[in-house]
Design a protein around this motif. Structure first.
Motif, short mmCIF file in Angstrom:
data_model
loop_
_atom_site.label_atom_id
_atom_site.label_comp_id
_atom_site.label_asym_id
_atom_site.label_seq_id
_atom_site.Cartn_x
_atom_site.Cartn_y
_atom_site.Cartn_z
N PHE A 1 0.82 -1.21 0.00
CA PHE A 1 0.00 0.00 0.00
C PHE A 1 0.86 1.27 0.00
CE2 PHE A 1 -2.96 3.03 2.23
CZ PHE A 1 -3.80 3.20 1.13
N ALA A 2 2.00 1.24 0.67
CA ALA A 2 2.89 2.41 0.68
C ALA A 2 3.35 2.73 -0.74
CB ALA A 2 4.09 2.16 1.59
N ASP A 3 3.66 1.70 -1.52
CA ASP A 3 4.06 1.91 -2.92
C ASP A 3 2.87 2.43 -3.73
OD1 ASP A 3 6.55 0.98 -2.26
OD2 ASP A 3 6.20 -1.05 -2.99
N ARG A 4 1.71 1.89 -3.45
CA ARG A 4 0.49 2.34 -4.15
C ARG A 4 0.25 3.83 -3.88
NH1 ARG A 4 -2.35 0.51 -8.26
NH2 ARG A 4 -2.15 -1.60 -7.41
N LEU A 5 0.45 4.27 -2.67
CA LEU A 5 0.24 5.68 -2.34
C LEU A 5 1.21 6.57 -3.11
CD1 LEU A 5 -0.38 5.56 1.52
CD2 LEU A 5 -2.05 5.95 -0.28
N ASN A 6 2.42 6.12 -3.27
CA ASN A 6 3.40 6.88 -4.05
C ASN A 6 2.93 7.03 -5.49
OD1 ASN A 6 5.83 8.23 -4.64
ND2 ASN A 6 6.85 6.32 -5.20
N ILE A 7 2.40 5.95 -6.05
CA ILE A 7 1.87 5.99 -7.42
C ILE A 7 0.69 6.94 -7.50
CG2 ILE A 7 0.68 4.63 -9.18
CD1 ILE A 7 2.40 2.23 -8.31
N GLN A 8 -0.22 6.88 -6.53
CA GLN A 8 -1.41 7.73 -6.56
C GLN A 8 -1.03 9.21 -6.46
OE1 GLN A 8 -3.15 4.95 -7.70
NE2 GLN A 8 -4.84 6.22 -6.99
N GLN A 9 -0.03 9.53 -5.65
CA GLN A 9 0.43 10.91 -5.56
C GLN A 9 0.96 11.40 -6.90
OE1 GLN A 9 2.94 10.32 -1.93
NE2 GLN A 9 1.93 12.18 -1.22
N ASN A 10 1.66 10.52 -7.59
CA ASN A 10 2.18 10.88 -8.91
C ASN A 10 1.07 10.97 -9.95
OD1 ASN A 10 5.36 11.00 -9.25
ND2 ASN A 10 4.91 9.55 -7.61
N MET A 11 -0.01 10.22 -9.75
CA MET A 11 -1.15 10.34 -10.66
C MET A 11 -1.79 11.72 -10.55
SD MET A 11 -3.19 6.73 -10.72
CE MET A 11 -2.49 5.29 -11.55
N VAL A 12 -1.87 12.26 -9.33
CA VAL A 12 -2.41 13.61 -9.14
C VAL A 12 -1.55 14.61 -9.91
CG1 VAL A 12 -2.91 15.43 -7.48
CG2 VAL A 12 -3.43 13.05 -6.90
N LYS A 13 -0.24 14.52 -9.77
CA LYS A 13 0.66 15.42 -10.47
C LYS A 13 0.53 15.26 -11.99
CE LYS A 13 4.09 15.24 -6.74
NZ LYS A 13 5.44 14.76 -6.34
N HIS A 14 0.43 14.01 -12.43
CA HIS A 14 0.28 13.71 -13.86
C HIS A 14 -0.98 14.37 -14.42
CE1 HIS A 14 -0.08 11.12 -17.48
NE2 HIS A 14 -1.33 10.96 -17.12
N CYS A 15 -2.09 14.26 -13.72
CA CYS A 15 -3.36 14.85 -14.18
C CYS A 15 -3.28 16.37 -14.21
CB CYS A 15 -4.50 14.40 -13.28
SG CYS A 15 -4.89 12.65 -13.37
N ILE A 16 -2.66 16.96 -13.21
CA ILE A 16 -2.51 18.42 -13.18
C ILE A 16 -1.70 18.89 -14.38
CG2 ILE A 16 -1.38 20.33 -11.94
CD1 ILE A 16 -2.24 18.95 -9.33
N ASN A 17 -0.62 18.19 -14.69
CA ASN A 17 0.21 18.57 -15.84
C ASN A 17 -0.57 18.47 -17.15
OD1 ASN A 17 2.44 19.06 -14.23
ND2 ASN A 17 3.27 16.99 -14.46
N LEU A 18 -1.35 17.41 -17.30
CA LEU A 18 -2.15 17.25 -18.52
C LEU A 18 -3.16 18.38 -18.68
CD1 LEU A 18 -3.06 13.44 -18.78
CD2 LEU A 18 -1.63 14.76 -20.33
N LEU A 19 -3.84 18.73 -17.60
CA LEU A 19 -4.89 19.75 -17.68
C LEU A 19 -4.32 21.15 -17.77
CD1 LEU A 19 -7.46 18.17 -15.23
CD2 LEU A 19 -7.45 18.11 -17.73
#
Length: 204
Positions: free
Chosen positions: A51-69
């Motif tokens: 789950f700790a690794d999953r949280l790291n991925i999810q945090q990067n997904m937020v950044k990824h979405c912000i960059n796209l938009l």
């Protein structure tokens, strides 16, 4: 009002609806490409990871979405939103988590709420109306599970009904299952949102 996003459980028809809206309403279709973030971390949707690794991925997904938009600017429709990122984060959470993990989950959820409000004028939540046929790239996507999808749908509804949700929301319910009926419903939502925005501009 011209920044729309579609949220919903896995394989609920989000991409199909988003492409329909983009074509009919002359909006930019933004493919959020969340699987790219998973691949960047050497993970796949069907892989069980700590789950700790999953949280790291999810945090990067937020950044990824912000960059796209940020690049999309305005007048767009997306096939996923920050609410989906928040929902998936919660869906992967085990019953017992550390204090640090709990705080990280809270941080991700708050970031998702803030970004949802900042980047979207309207959220459209799609119900589990149908299970689409298996796609050619299905191995790159999460396996379909009615139980997990039902859980995701419940989490998404809980997130959007929470007081921290500031972005306006419309729903396409489970009972609207046919593609034509869904297209008609989302067209009505878009038309009403744009009409209300135009009236608001006239008033002010």
């Amino acid at each position: 009002m011209n920044r729309f996003g579609i949220s919903g459980a896995h394989k609920s028809g989000k991409t199909t609806l988003a492409k329909h809206v983009a074509s009919k309403w002359r909006m930019k279709y933004v493919d959020m490409r969340l699987s790219e973030v998973l691949r960047a971390f050497g993970a796949s949707p069907n892989e069980i990871i700590p789950f700790a690794d999953r949280l790291n991925i999810q945090q990067n997904m937020v950044k990824h979405c912000i960059n796209l938009l940020d690049e999309a600017d305005t007048n767009y429709i997306t096939d996923r939103t920050f609410i989906d990122v928040a929902a998936y984060t919660l869906s992967y959470m085990p019953h017992a988590v550390s204090d640090i993990e709990s705080e990280t989950v809270k941080l991700i959820i708050n970031q998702c709420y803030q970004a949802q409000y900042a980047f979207f004028d309207k959220l459209i939540v799609v119900g589990n109306g149908f299970e689409p046929p298996k796609a050619p790239d299905a191995h790159e996507k999460a396996a379909y599970s009615w139980a997990w999808n039902f859980q995701l749908q419940a989490i998404i509804k809980g997130l959007v009904l929470n007081g921290n949700m500031k972005c306006p929301v419309s729903f396409i319910g489970d009972q609207i299952s046919g593609l034509a009926a869904r297209n008609d419903k989302i067209d009505t939502i878009i038309a009403e949102a744009q009409r209300d925005a135009a009236l608001e501009r006239l008033i002010h």
